[in-house]
Design an enzyme around this catalytic site. Sequence first.
Site, PDB file in Angstrom:
ATOM      1  CB  CYS A  43      -1.135  -0.257   1.324  1.00 40.89           C
ATOM      2  SG  CYS A  43      -2.175   1.043   1.406  1.00 40.89           S
ATOM      3  CG  ASP A  45      -0.684   4.065   5.310  1.00 43.71           C
ATOM      4  OD1 ASP A  45       0.565   5.092   6.293  1.00 43.71           O
ATOM      5  OD2 ASP A  45      -1.778   4.022   5.116  1.00 43.71           O
ATOM      6  NE  ARG A  47      -0.447   4.536   9.085  1.00 44.42           N
ATOM      7  CZ  ARG A  47      -2.016   4.571   8.656  1.00 44.42           C
ATOM      8  NH1 ARG A  47      -2.169   4.984  10.868  1.00 44.42           N
ATOM      9  NH2 ARG A  47      -2.861   4.942   8.062  1.00 44.42           N
ATOM     10  CG  HIS A  99      -1.717  -0.903   6.098  1.00 41.97           C
ATOM     11  ND1 HIS A  99      -2.060   0.159   6.536  1.00 41.97           N
ATOM     12  CD2 HIS A  99      -1.761  -0.007   5.008  1.00 41.97           C
ATOM     13  CE1 HIS A  99      -2.176   1.067   5.891  1.00 41.97           C
ATOM     14  NE2 HIS A  99      -2.547   0.614   4.660  1.00 41.97           N
ATOM     15  CB  CYS A 102      -5.565  -0.161   4.236  1.00 41.39           C
ATOM     16  SG  CYS A 102      -5.289   0.073   3.234  1.00 41.39           S
TER      17      CYS A 102
HETATM   18 CO    CO Z   1      -3.457   1.326   2.625  1.00 38.90          CO
END
Ligand code: CO
Length: 214
Positions: A43, A45, A47, A99, A102
Site C-alpha cells: 500500500c 500508506d 506507515r 495492512h 488501511c
Molecule cells: Co493502506
Amino acid sequence: MDKSYQNLIQGNRLFAESKLSQDPEYFKKLAQGQSPAYLWIGCSDSRVPANEITNTQSGEIFVHRNIANLVVHTDTNLLSVLEYAVNFLKVKHVIVCGHYGCGGVLAAMSNNYHGYVDNWLRNIKDVYHKNENELNAINDLTKRAERLTELNVIEQVRNLAKTTIIQKAWSIRELHLHGWVYGLDNGLVKDLSVIHDHEEDIDAIYRFNIPSTK
Ligand code: CO
C-alpha cells in the site's frame, strides 16, 4: 523554503554520510546493479515502508505500491513491474502486503463518494461482494474491516496467480507468492499463508497452457 522540505535534503546528506562512514565503497557497489530476491506489492500508506519494516537495505526489495495494494490485471504499471521483476531480476518471492487500518479498505467499505479513486476502490468492493455473507456476519466494523483487509490480500495473491507472467514463470522455475498483513499498531507482519506455487491452485478457467520454452 519550508522546513519539511529542508528536512528531506538534510536527511539525505546524513544518510549518504552515514553509509559512507560504514563502507566507503557502499554506493559504488550498489551502482553496479541490483539482484533483489523479492518483489513487494504494498500500500502507498506512508506507515508501511517495505525496507524499514523488514529490516532490509537498498538493493534487497523491488517495490510497487498503490492504494490498498491491488493487483489489477489491466494495470500496465503493475504488470510492467511484475514482468521485469519476474523475468529479468528473477525474484524468488512476490509478496502482497496489506495492512490493518488501511484507508483504502475503509473507504471501499463505506458508501461515501470520494471521486476518481472510487473507481480504483471498486476492486475492493468486488472483494467485499464476493465475501458478503462472511463479512456481514461480523458486527464489529473494525473487525469487519480487518477481515476485508485479509480477504483483499488473498484476492490480490490470486490475481497474481492468474497472470500469464506468473504462470509462465511457474512452468520453468520455482516462484513463491505470499500474502501478508502488517499491523500498524504492533509493527508485525501476519503471513496469511495463501501460497500459490502450483498451477493447480488456480481455478481451471484461469489456467493457461504455457508453450514450452528453453
Ligand atoms: Co493502506
